[in-house]
Scaffold this active site. Structure first.
Site, mmCIF file in Angstrom:
data_model
loop_
_atom_site.group_PDB
_atom_site.id
_atom_site.type_symbol
_atom_site.label_atom_id
_atom_site.label_comp_id
_atom_site.label_asym_id
_atom_site.label_seq_id
_atom_site.Cartn_x
_atom_site.Cartn_y
_atom_site.Cartn_z
ATOM 1 N N ASP A 335 -1.173 -47.472 42.863
ATOM 2 C CA ASP A 335 -0.757 -46.663 41.733
ATOM 3 C C ASP A 335 -0.508 -45.247 42.239
ATOM 4 O O ASP A 335 -0.950 -44.879 43.331
ATOM 5 C CB ASP A 335 -1.855 -46.678 40.661
ATOM 6 C CG ASP A 335 -1.389 -46.039 39.362
ATOM 7 O OD1 ASP A 335 -0.172 -45.881 39.185
ATOM 8 O OD2 ASP A 335 -2.255 -45.718 38.532
ATOM 9 N N ASP A 642 -6.560 -49.973 37.598
ATOM 10 C CA ASP A 642 -7.642 -49.339 36.838
ATOM 11 C C ASP A 642 -7.742 -49.842 35.399
ATOM 12 O O ASP A 642 -8.746 -49.637 34.736
ATOM 13 C CB ASP A 642 -7.493 -47.810 36.826
ATOM 14 C CG ASP A 642 -6.142 -47.354 36.292
ATOM 15 O OD1 ASP A 642 -5.384 -48.207 35.785
ATOM 16 O OD2 ASP A 642 -5.841 -46.148 36.381
ATOM 17 N N ASP A 646 -4.579 -54.825 34.534
ATOM 18 C CA ASP A 646 -4.467 -54.913 35.992
ATOM 19 C C ASP A 646 -5.345 -56.025 36.565
ATOM 20 O O ASP A 646 -5.179 -56.416 37.714
ATOM 21 C CB ASP A 646 -4.882 -53.581 36.648
ATOM 22 C CG ASP A 646 -3.898 -52.470 36.359
ATOM 23 O OD1 ASP A 646 -2.714 -52.775 36.141
ATOM 24 O OD2 ASP A 646 -4.308 -51.303 36.342
#
Length: 910
Positions: A335, A642, A646
């Site tokens: 990310d 997070d 996910d």
């Protein structure tokens, strides 16, 4: 004060009104418990945790050290030698068995403690209201009667009776088996309602997938519904991995092969007319010398120490096999926000009323100026559209800025913090603004909607403020606020141009809107914000790359590891940040959006996923598809995440990496590793440590196999050729016990080699015993065998020594060769001198300790009696030194030849 009713059955809370629940729990929904009351209840009810299962008692774990075929053999040998009245040999053999059991017990205990200690580093937290204030506390500190606030991504910290619910959905599959999330409410239910239908309760261990809620803690710890089936949610770390099992199986196979050879050796010796007792002892010596009995335990210790090293570098390994897989990682999917960047968003550009503005200053310090497009300071009073755009960012906001030790810190979302800081620079204080326009209702941000909306009471009436993704807000606006504080026609093309301009500079762009078409009473709903809104403007903010992330990306790329950015941000924003990070070569960063990704077939995606560096505007569920595509291309994938959505991608990835700070409990539960600091540089550090762990593991294997094989072969050759035994079983027992402690374990602490992150990723399919390893094993074994026999017969025939003295010399040459080989194994492809003799001081101390032990073995009278040894003269030590130096030189020369002067790129290639 009355204590809360702890005797009320868990099946009763759902049928009670909120007022009755509050009365029974002696709590307050609005203010929560007082700090003093919390302390009293913590003392009465204890921590909110599931009682630990009773571990294996120490005495039982100690006895388990004897539960090995080799130990049975040694105990049997000790008993038989005692029956033969060989009391010294019997005592020594049993003493060595006992010493090995003690050492194994201590090492295993340390390894388990090293893993268990890490559990405390990953703390589950809960949001509570106490004394009227919101706070984040460890969930273990919750007590009955606490007011808990839930939001999407949380794991429910205790059993709750919900009293305020806003579109809450909870995944209760671990508790009830229900495959889809359950829609919750706060209404009273009937008496006979089964667990799965208690929709006004949330249960410990279940996961919030959508919405928000507030509830009163009705049960904690073992009293929760989940506490009754604690095995479903316990997350223990096993000291067993595919590699340890593979090595254990290999050791078992080797054990039976050597035992077979021992039986053949006994039969051959007896057939040649040798005394059966001597042949029995020789067979025992062969087995003891050849079998690396400590290898499985040593591997576990290496992995456990590696986990501890990673913890020091802020990477918590939750599942031990991840240590192995890290060394093979070929691609890291990360990310952007907070992982590759600073996670300190700063608004730098604003577009409002058709004009562009600049805001100076960085980070969360509310210091800076508001400037026009050419850089001149402006009077905000004559720019109402700008002021209203900034006010929307302040009011439609759930974060706070606090001052700790003179520094402004964020509590909440960094994007919201940036809006607060931008407003503060324009004189819009958050607390004052909220007092002037108190919030009445809210639609929380959800990834599928990509906006948040709040309803406020204002002196001029109710008003809705909305903030979110440009494409979602722009289509729901019918006009825009002009520079004269009046609605004007909305120029969507001009807005899109402003968005492209900001995004091309690496900024995240959010749109702002408002509406006066609001409900006169009741809460805000999606129907109220689906159209007819007034566009207020754009705020462009940037989260600068972490300097350490830039270096980490470069290190990964040098190590042959691809780095891919997968983000929900705008494509241009992501690309700009990726260019600053150096994710791609000079040809430029290849970018793909989630919409483009949807159009690609599963057949074509693997090659595209391998080639493209940045995936922007990606929905969480698309991460799973990308992971599978990369894996099908042949990659070993590490994936960061997070959020709740996910979790599937984290589970699918070879290494799932959750964020320790921003990560939800669900993401952490699905991950193999947790980053304490949410920093990409920590991923690179963990990969480096993972490579180092496996590197040291192979060094240990490469060291132990030829030394054990050499010892066993000495006995084997002696029997088959009818020669006098150069060593006795008790002497080999001494060697194995002391060298494992003083020498072998020192390789565990070997520091990472300088070129570790310049090698290609390790192929996980590569066998443990590669061809070069076989060759080196044979080389050292041959030197040890030849050196032992040469020294034995030279001492007997030329030196005029007794058998005891000659055997003493042989044992010393075996040990000295093992010491020399230990230093060669400190690097499997570089010269010892290129990595530095003093870089592993423990190896030097271990070698000195081993030399000291051998001097006692040779010269101490009690050792002479126990192990049938005799003191040696200076001439014997010169011969021992010659063989030792020859062995060291041979291995170093072999490395030089095989790896081109010690500049090899990989360790023991096939």
């Amino acid at each position: 004060m009355m204590k809360p009713n702890s005797n009320l059955a868990s099946s009763d809370w759902h049928k009670l009104e909120t007022s009755e629940v509050t009365r029974l729990l002696r709590s307050d929904c609005k203010h929560g418990l007082t700090d003093e009351e919390v302390k009293k209840r913590q003392k009465k009810y204890g921590p909110n945790s599931i009682s630990a299962r009773a571990g294996t008692p120490g005495w039982k774990r100690f006895l388990q050290q004897f539960n090995q075929p080799l130990v049975y053999l040694l105990v049997g040998a000790s008993v038989i030698t005692a029956l033969l009245q060989e009391w010294v040999d019997s005592g020594v053999i049993f003493g060595v068995v006992l010493a090995n059991a003690i050492i194994g017990y201590i090492q295993e205990s340390k390894a388990e403690k090293a893993i268990d200690a890490l559990n405390s580093l990953v703390i589950t937290e809960a949001t509570v209201r106490r004394d009227g204030r919101k706070a984040r506390v460890p969930s273990s500190q919750l007590v009955p009667g606490d007011v808990v606030l839930l939001q999407s991504g949380d794991r429910t910290p205790a059993d709750l009776r919900l009293f305020e619910v806003n579109s809450l959905q909870v995944d209760e599959s671990a508790l009830t088996g229900e495959s889809v999330p359950v829609q919750k409410h706060a209404d009273v239910l009937g008496h006979d309602v089964v667990l799965a239908d208690r929709k006004n309760q949330a249960f410990a261990g279940t996961s919030v997938t959508y919405g928000t809620a507030q509830g009163l803690v009705s049960a904690i710890g073992d009293k929760t519904e989940t506490g009754r089936i604690a095995w479903l949610i316990s997350e223990t770390v096993e000291l067993s991995t595919p590699l340890t099992r593979k090595i254990s199986a290999f050791s078992q196979l080797l054990l039976w092969v050597i035992l077979g050879l021992s039986v053949v050796t006994f039969a051959v010796g007896v057939g040649r007319g040798e005394p059966p007792v001597e042949m029995f002892m020789a067979s025992v010596a062969l087995a003891v010398g050849a079998i690396p009995e400590g290898l499985p335990a040593a591997v576990t210790i290496v992995l456990a120490i590696g986990v501890s090293r990673m913890a020091k570098r802020r990477a918590i390994i939750r599942k031990l096999p991840a240590v192995e897989t890290l060394g093979s990682t070929t691609v890291v999917c990360s990310d952007k926000t907070g992982t590759l960047t600073e996670n300190q968003m700063t608004v730098q550009r604003v577009y409002a009323g058709g004009q562009d503005y600049q805001i100076t200053g960085v980070g969360y310090e509310p210091r800076g100026d508001v400037l026009d497009a050419v850089g001149s300071k402006i009077d905000l009073a004559v720019h109402p559209a700008l002021l209203e755009c900034l006010r929307a960012g302040v009011l439609c906001n759930d974060s706070q800025l606090v001052i700790e030790e003179g520094r402004h810190l964020m509590q909440g979302d960094p994007t919201e913090a940036a809006m607060l800081v931008a407003g503060a620079k324009a004189g819009l204080d958050h607390e004052t603004s909220m007092q002037d326009s108190p919030r009445h209702s809210m639609i929380p941000f959800e990834s599928q909607h990509m906006f948040r909306a709040t309803l406020h009471e204002h002196e001029s009436g109710r008003v809705i403020y909305k903030v979110g993704a440009v494409e979602r807000l722009l289509e729901r606006c019918s006009d825009m606020l002009g520079s004269e504080d009046k609605p004007v026609a909305l120029d969507k093309e001009a807005v899109r141009t402003a968005v492209e301009k900001m995004a091309s500079q690496g900024m995240r762009v959010l749109a702002f809107a408002r509406s006066h078409q609001v409900p006169l009473e009741g809460d805000l709903s999606h129907d109220h914000v689906k159209g007819g809104m007034t566009f207020l403007g754009l705020q462009g903010m940037i989260d600068p790359p972490r300097p350490e992330a830039i270096a980490a990306v470069a290190n990964c790329r040098r190590a042959g590891i691809l780095v891919k950015m997968i983000t929900g941000d705008h494509a241009l924003t992501a690309r700009a940040i990726a260019e600053k990070l150096g994710i791609a070569d000079g040809d430029g960063v290849q970018t793909m959006t989630g919409q483009e990704l949807e159009k690609i077939s599963d057949v074509d995606l693997p090659a595209i996923a391998h080639r493209v560096e940045v995936f922007a505007r990606v929905a969480p569920e698309q991460k799973l598809r990308l992971v599978r595509a990369l894996q099908s291309y042949g990659h070993v994938v590490a994936m960061t995440g997070d959020g709740v959505n996910d979790a599937p991608a984290l589970k699918q990835a070879d290494i799932g990496i959750a964020m320790g700070i921003t990560g939800t409990d669900v993401a952490k539960g699905a991950a193999d590793m947790v980053l304490i600091d949410d920093n990409f540089a920590t991923i690179q550090a963990a990969v480096e440590e993972g490579r180092g762990v496996f590197d040291n593991l192979r060094k240990f294997i490469v060291w132990t196999l030829p030394t054990n094989l050499g010892e066993g072969s000495i006995i084997l050759v002696s029997i088959f050729f009818g020669l006098t035994l150069p060593v006795l079983p008790v002497q080999l027992l001494w060697v194995n016990m002391t060298t494992a402690v003083f020498l072998g374990l020192m390789l565990v602490f070997e520091p990472n080699e300088p070129d570790l992150m310049q090698r290609s990723p390790r192929d996980p399919k590569r066998p443990l015993l590669t061809f070069p390893l076989f060759m080196r094993t044979g080389l050292i074994s041959l030197i040890m065998i030849c050196g032992a026999f040469w020294l034995f017969f030279n001492e007997m025939n030329t030196g005029g020594q007794t058998e005891a003295a000659a055997r003493t010399a042989v044992i010393n040459v075996i040990v000295m060769v093992e010491i020399a080989y230990l230093f060669s194994c400190r690097s499997l492809n570089h010269s010892l001198f290129s990595i530095g003799l003093w870089t592993n001081r423990l190896a030097i101390l271990g070698a000195l300790g081993m030399v000291g032990a051998q001097l006692l073995f040779t010269y101490a009278p009690v050792m002479n009696k126990l192990f049938h040894t005799q003191p040696l003269g200076g001439g014997s030590w010169v011969k021992i030194l010659i063989v030792t130096l020859l062995s060291f030189a041979a291995v170093e020369f072999e490395k030089w030849v095989r790896f081109g002067g010690g500049r090899g790129k990989d360790t023991l290639p096939e």
